[in-house]
Enzyme design. Sequence first.
Site, short mmCIF file in Angstrom:
data_model
loop_
_atom_site.label_atom_id
_atom_site.label_comp_id
_atom_site.label_asym_id
_atom_site.label_seq_id
_atom_site.Cartn_x
_atom_site.Cartn_y
_atom_site.Cartn_z
N LYS A 1 0.84 -1.21 0.00
CA LYS A 1 0.00 0.00 0.00
C LYS A 1 0.87 1.26 0.00
CE LYS A 1 -3.73 -2.59 2.00
NZ LYS A 1 -4.27 -3.23 3.19
N GLN B 1 -4.77 -1.94 9.42
CA GLN B 1 -4.53 -3.23 8.75
C GLN B 1 -5.17 -4.37 9.54
OE1 GLN B 1 -3.13 -3.80 5.65
NE2 GLN B 1 -3.75 -5.93 6.01
N ASP C 1 -11.25 2.95 3.80
CA ASP C 1 -11.26 1.49 3.62
C ASP C 1 -12.68 0.94 3.82
OD1 ASP C 1 -9.84 -0.83 3.05
OD2 ASP C 1 -9.38 -1.26 5.15
#
Length: 284
Positions: free
Chosen positions: A54, A98, A121
């Site tokens: 990322k 994450q 996200d």
Amino acid sequence: MTSILIDGKTVSEKIKSKIRNSISILEKEKKQIPSLATILVGEDSSSVTYVNMKIKACEYVGMKSKLIKLPQSTSTEQLIAEIEKLNQDENIDGILLQHPCPKHIDERLAFDSISVDKDVDGVTTHSFGKLSMGEKSFLPCTPYGILLLLKEYKIPISGKNTVIVGRSPILGKPMAMLLLNEDATVTICHSKTKNLPEIVKNSDIVVGALGKPEFIQKDWIKRGAVLLDAGYNPGNVGDIDIKNGSAFSSYHTPVPGGVGPMTIAVLLWQTLLSRKKTLQEHPF
Ligand code: NAP
């Protein structure tokens, strides 16, 4: 039957190049460059790899990134305190926690402490609620990436029988809502589902989202079905037996190079939208 390969790598490059162009315009206009903050708790090797990918992708499109590495022993409260700092930081447009966090962390509580405005996200309960209500929101990246692949290849969704095998909060459930919002008839399957092969056999669009190598077998595939494989298992194997199943399908995503590359492209796209303070744009 010849099945058309859905080339997620090429589509994701198209999105990234659009992001790069937008960022160079922001630079020329001396405006603030989008910035993504990624939080990594612990040192799970797959998570480290994903986070590095990322960060590299941010560099590739000219986006800023900030990595916050927290030790394995971090408590839920300490993690939320870090997220709060990022919520308040005007230089940060998007926050990515994450997944998975170490087991002792209340991951749902941590996700839900991310400001909805920076939830690039698409992991908060609030964003999922909006998606479920058919309202604009940031979307979970992998399901949104799959939807964009269907759109890019102009594959009809409305009225189609669709099955999603898997019901996780980040993948299966939001995928179902996205397809429902596109007027598909949606069946969500999971580990307690009875007669899974028959349900798949009746489906025009099949999304593999369970994390079990080549679990969805060729004999289950309806002739002409569209196969979308989100699964990513050791040895670069998906959740659908694509090699044999594509003999019956009309379209299929490969693994790798199908759904996978879309996830990061969509994450960057939504970070750009957060900087531009809009939810109205689509990459194409
Ligand atoms: P997850 O949280 O483990 O969820 C798996 C889901 O599959 C659960 O809903 C589970 O049902 C269901 N399931 C398990 N065994 C089943 C069976 N025998 N029959 C039917 N359903 C079954 O996994 P996830 O995070 O959603 O990830 C799924 C896969 O997608 C993994 O391979 C992962 O690596 C991949 N993935 C890829 C990306 C990407 O960027 N390409 C992103 C996210 C995930 P229950 O709810 O009943 O337990």
